[in-house]
Design a protein around this motif. Structure first.
Motif, mmCIF file in Angstrom:
data_model
loop_
_atom_site.group_PDB
_atom_site.id
_atom_site.type_symbol
_atom_site.label_atom_id
_atom_site.label_comp_id
_atom_site.label_asym_id
_atom_site.label_seq_id
_atom_site.Cartn_x
_atom_site.Cartn_y
_atom_site.Cartn_z
ATOM 1 N N ASP A 52 -2.736 7.272 -2.480
ATOM 2 C CA ASP A 52 -1.500 7.448 -3.149
ATOM 3 C C ASP A 52 -1.633 8.595 -3.870
ATOM 4 O O ASP A 52 -2.106 8.518 -5.071
ATOM 5 N N MET A 106 0.814 -1.060 0.161
ATOM 6 C CA MET A 106 -0.144 -0.113 0.074
ATOM 7 C C MET A 106 0.948 1.267 -0.076
ATOM 8 O O MET A 106 1.919 1.363 0.715
ATOM 9 N N ILE A 120 1.394 5.368 0.445
ATOM 10 C CA ILE A 120 0.748 6.264 1.291
ATOM 11 C C ILE A 120 1.675 7.740 1.106
ATOM 12 O O ILE A 120 2.634 7.698 0.451
ATOM 13 N N TYR A 179 -0.330 11.591 8.243
ATOM 14 C CA TYR A 179 -0.307 10.314 7.122
ATOM 15 C C TYR A 179 -1.533 10.150 6.433
ATOM 16 O O TYR A 179 -2.628 10.522 6.978
ATOM 17 N N PHE A 237 4.146 1.756 2.494
ATOM 18 C CA PHE A 237 3.993 2.298 3.728
ATOM 19 C C PHE A 237 5.054 1.916 4.643
ATOM 20 O O PHE A 237 5.459 2.785 5.458
ATOM 21 N N ASN A 261 -3.723 7.680 3.750
ATOM 22 C CA ASN A 261 -3.728 6.266 3.147
ATOM 23 C C ASN A 261 -4.155 6.302 1.731
ATOM 24 O O ASN A 261 -4.766 5.399 1.323
#
Length: 92
Positions: free
Chosen positions: A79, A1, A3, A75, A48, A77
């Motif tokens: 892109d 994933m 981020i 942060y 991540f 989550n």
């Protein structure tokens, strides 16, 4: 994933600029990260583990020194593209 992290680093003493520049250079030396800096913050984009690991490693080194610092990190989550300014117009 993938981020995105948005960070602001504040050394709490006189003359913080060299420490901030060193912190950013260490982040830029890490593989697998896109790093974009402006006058107020630094954005990181990547996997991540790569993003959080880079922040943790660089921050540990700064906090091991005899300095008092503040690091504010947000942060996301998602892109997002960080190399250009976001559009303020909603998509049609």
């Amino acid at each position: 994933m993938n981020i995105v992290a948005d960070m602001s680093h504040y050394p709490l003493k006189d003359g913080p600029v060299p420490e901030i520049i060193g912190f950013i250079r260490k982040l830029r030396d890490r593989d697998g990260l896109e790093v974009v800096t402006n006058l107020l913050s630094t954005k990181l984009r990547g996997d991540f583990d790569a993003v959080t690991g880079a922040i943790n490693d660089c921050m540990r080194e700064v906090m091991d020194a005899p300095n008092t610092v503040v690091l504010v990190v947000k942060y996301l989550n998602v892109d997002l593209e960080i190399g250009r300014a976001p559009t303020l117009t909603p998509p049609e």
